[in-house]
Motif scaffolding. Structure first.
Motif, PDB file in Angstrom:
ATOM      1  N   LYS A 165       6.523  -4.359  13.937  1.00 11.49           N
ATOM      2  CA  LYS A 165       5.269  -4.178  13.191  1.00 11.49           C
ATOM      3  C   LYS A 165       4.139  -5.019  13.771  1.00 11.49           C
ATOM      4  O   LYS A 165       2.992  -4.583  13.824  1.00 11.49           O
ATOM      5  CB  LYS A 165       5.466  -4.520  11.711  1.00 11.49           C
ATOM      6  N   LEU A 205      -4.091  -2.815   7.261  1.00 12.06           N
ATOM      7  CA  LEU A 205      -3.806  -3.915   8.192  1.00 12.06           C
ATOM      8  C   LEU A 205      -4.149  -3.518   9.627  1.00 12.06           C
ATOM      9  O   LEU A 205      -4.818  -4.270  10.346  1.00 12.06           O
ATOM     10  CB  LEU A 205      -2.330  -4.314   8.079  1.00 12.06           C
ATOM     11  N   ASP A 242       2.284   4.381   1.169  1.00  8.82           N
ATOM     12  CA  ASP A 242       2.178   4.985   2.499  1.00  8.82           C
ATOM     13  C   ASP A 242       1.585   6.389   2.439  1.00  8.82           C
ATOM     14  O   ASP A 242       0.938   6.825   3.384  1.00  8.82           O
ATOM     15  CB  ASP A 242       3.553   5.030   3.162  1.00  8.82           C
ATOM     16  N   VAL A 294       0.854  -1.187   0.000  1.00 11.62           N
ATOM     17  CA  VAL A 294       0.000   0.000   0.000  1.00 11.62           C
ATOM     18  C   VAL A 294       0.893   1.242   0.000  1.00 11.62           C
ATOM     19  O   VAL A 294       1.836   1.321   0.788  1.00 11.62           O
ATOM     20  CB  VAL A 294      -0.899   0.007   1.259  1.00 11.62           C
ATOM     21  N   ALA A 335       5.816  -7.931   5.754  1.00 12.48           N
ATOM     22  CA  ALA A 335       6.759  -6.833   5.922  1.00 12.48           C
ATOM     23  C   ALA A 335       7.926  -7.055   4.983  1.00 12.48           C
ATOM     24  O   ALA A 335       8.705  -7.989   5.154  1.00 12.48           O
ATOM     25  CB  ALA A 335       7.237  -6.748   7.364  1.00 12.48           C
ATOM     26  N   ALA A 336       7.990  -6.227   3.970  1.00 15.42           N
ATOM     27  CA  ALA A 336       9.111  -6.275   3.030  1.00 15.42           C
ATOM     28  C   ALA A 336      10.150  -5.290   3.539  1.00 15.42           C
ATOM     29  O   ALA A 336       9.877  -4.104   3.666  1.00 15.42           O
ATOM     30  CB  ALA A 336       8.633  -5.885   1.637  1.00 15.42           C
ATOM     31  N   GLU A 337      11.311  -5.811   3.873  1.00 13.36           N
ATOM     32  CA  GLU A 337      12.357  -4.947   4.435  1.00 13.36           C
ATOM     33  C   GLU A 337      13.658  -5.173   3.667  1.00 13.36           C
ATOM     34  O   GLU A 337      13.857  -6.223   3.045  1.00 13.36           O
ATOM     35  CB  GLU A 337      12.614  -5.287   5.923  1.00 13.36           C
TER      36      GLU A 337
HETATM   37  N1  CTP Z   1      -0.157  -1.993   5.155  1.00 13.29           N
HETATM   38  C1  CTP Z   1      -1.491  -1.656   4.991  1.00 13.29           C
HETATM   39  N2  CTP Z   1      -1.828  -0.345   4.785  1.00 13.29           N
HETATM   40  C2  CTP Z   1      -0.887   0.612   4.730  1.00 13.29           C
HETATM   41  C3  CTP Z   1       0.483   0.274   4.886  1.00 13.29           C
HETATM   42  C4  CTP Z   1       0.807  -1.036   5.091  1.00 13.29           C
HETATM   43  O1  CTP Z   1      -2.357  -2.534   5.042  1.00 13.29           O
HETATM   44  N3  CTP Z   1      -1.260   1.880   4.531  1.00 13.29           N
HETATM   45  C5  CTP Z   1       0.167  -3.387   5.422  1.00 13.29           C
HETATM   46  C6  CTP Z   1       0.901  -4.091   4.303  1.00 13.29           C
HETATM   47  O2  CTP Z   1      -0.006  -4.709   3.419  1.00 13.29           O
HETATM   48  C7  CTP Z   1       1.720  -5.120   5.084  1.00 13.29           C
HETATM   49  C8  CTP Z   1       2.006  -4.433   6.409  1.00 13.29           C
HETATM   50  O3  CTP Z   1       1.037  -3.413   6.531  1.00 13.29           O
HETATM   51  O4  CTP Z   1       0.948  -6.263   5.369  1.00 13.29           O
HETATM   52  C9  CTP Z   1       3.354  -3.861   6.562  1.00 13.29           C
HETATM   53  O5  CTP Z   1       3.592  -2.934   5.533  1.00 13.29           O
HETATM   54  P1  CTP Z   1       4.916  -2.103   5.558  1.00 13.29           P
HETATM   55  O6  CTP Z   1       4.947  -1.172   4.389  1.00 13.29           O
HETATM   56  O7  CTP Z   1       6.056  -3.046   5.736  1.00 13.29           O
HETATM   57  O8  CTP Z   1       4.734  -1.309   6.927  1.00 13.29           O
HETATM   58  P2  CTP Z   1       4.517   0.199   7.271  1.00 13.29           P
HETATM   59  O9  CTP Z   1       3.735   0.232   8.529  1.00 13.29           O
HETATM   60  O10 CTP Z   1       3.943   0.941   6.123  1.00 13.29           O
HETATM   61  O11 CTP Z   1       5.967   0.721   7.602  1.00 13.29           O
HETATM   62  P3  CTP Z   1       7.191   1.201   6.651  1.00 13.29           P
HETATM   63  O12 CTP Z   1       6.746   1.166   5.213  1.00 13.29           O
HETATM   64  O13 CTP Z   1       7.517   2.572   7.123  1.00 13.29           O
HETATM   65  O14 CTP Z   1       8.294   0.194   6.924  1.00 13.29           O
END
Ligand code: CTP
Ligand code: CA
Length: 221
Positions: free
Chosen positions: A162, A132, A102, A100, A149-151
């Motif tokens: 998370k 989520l 951000d 998604v 979480a893609a890192e």
């Molecule tokens: N996710 C979501 N909605 C958002 C952002 C993230 O549902 N607006 C969900 C993704 O689908 C995934 C999880 O949250 O399952 C982690 O997403 P991630 O991008 O790794 O986490 P963020 O909280 O957005 O943190 P960051 O990008 O800063 O690492």
């Protein structure tokens, strides 16, 4: 292969899967998006359906065929993705695989932005809703809520953080610094739960999906 009821442990269960990127409009012809292919999310939707679940796949813009027996809802923005998930409730399982965006541009220009003497436009971004976290803390809460979480670094530590922050049950962590993971057919994941961390060998995304679906079925049994 198993036959009979044992082959369909998720019969009668409802699942929601988000997959792919979102696209956030800048103007009628431009979007803010990312490189998610949607492959892992589509594979999970297919695997849950194979185990008998009634699956709604909420998909951002991707070039993938709809898995057999899966109900697909196409969306573009994060806000549309959240609304489509909420419309698919109640559910037993929710797997948020989508990348998604951000942030989204604060405003969408009504007509195509043009080059001009003022130079490049500034983009003001605002934060998108967290799908989520919203589903993990909302009502009716699915029994099993799983995030991804893609890192690129500190994969497991970020995943544990998370898990706590979002209020979901599991985080599937993957290291996207490994060349070929984004858009590729293989994935190496760790399953992070409040009970600990389990590392799975690098394998096909379809394999990861089947193993995950089986684990989810066990969890609900
Ligand atoms: N996710 C979501 N909605 C958002 C952002 C993230 O549902 N607006 C969900 C993704 O689908 C995934 C999880 O949250 O399952 C982690 O997403 P991630 O991008 O790794 O986490 P963020 O909280 O957005 O943190 P960051 O990008 O800063 O690492
Ligand atoms: Ca993010």
């Amino acid at each position: 292969a198993l036959e009979g009821p044992a082959a369909k442990p998720l019969a009668g269960r409802r699942a929601i899967v988000t997959a792919g990127p979102t696209a956030e409009p800048i103007d009628p012809v431009r979007v803010l998006t990312n490189r998610s292919s949607g492959k892992q999310g589509f594979a999970i939707a297919a695997a849950l359906a194979e185990l008998g679940a009634d699956v709604t796949l909420v998909a951002g813009p991707v070039a993938l065929a709809t898995p057999l027996g899966v109900k697909r809802v196409d969306v573009e923005t994060a806000r549309e993705m959240l609304a489509a998930c909420e419309a698919a409730l109640p559910a037993d399982i929710c797997v948020c695989v989508a990348a998604v965006s951000d942030w989204r541009p604060e405003t969408e220009a009504g007509s195509k932005m043009k080059k001009g003497a003022d130079g490049p436009p500034a983009l003001t971004l605002v934060e998108n809703p967290d799908i989520l976290a919203t589903l993990s803390n909302g009502f009716p809460r699915p029994k099993l809520v799983v995030g991804f979480a893609a890192e690129t670094d500190n994969v497991e530590a970020y995943a544990q953080a998370k898990l706590a922050k979002k209020g979901c049950d599991w985080i599937v962590a993957n290291d996207v610094s490994i060349t070929g993971t984004m858009g590729g057919d293989d994935n190496a994941v760790s399953i992070v739960t409040p009970q600990g961390i389990e590392r799975w060998e690098r394998t096909a995304k379809s394999d990861v999906a089947r193993k995950l679906a089986t684990r989810m079925a066990e969890e609900l049994s």
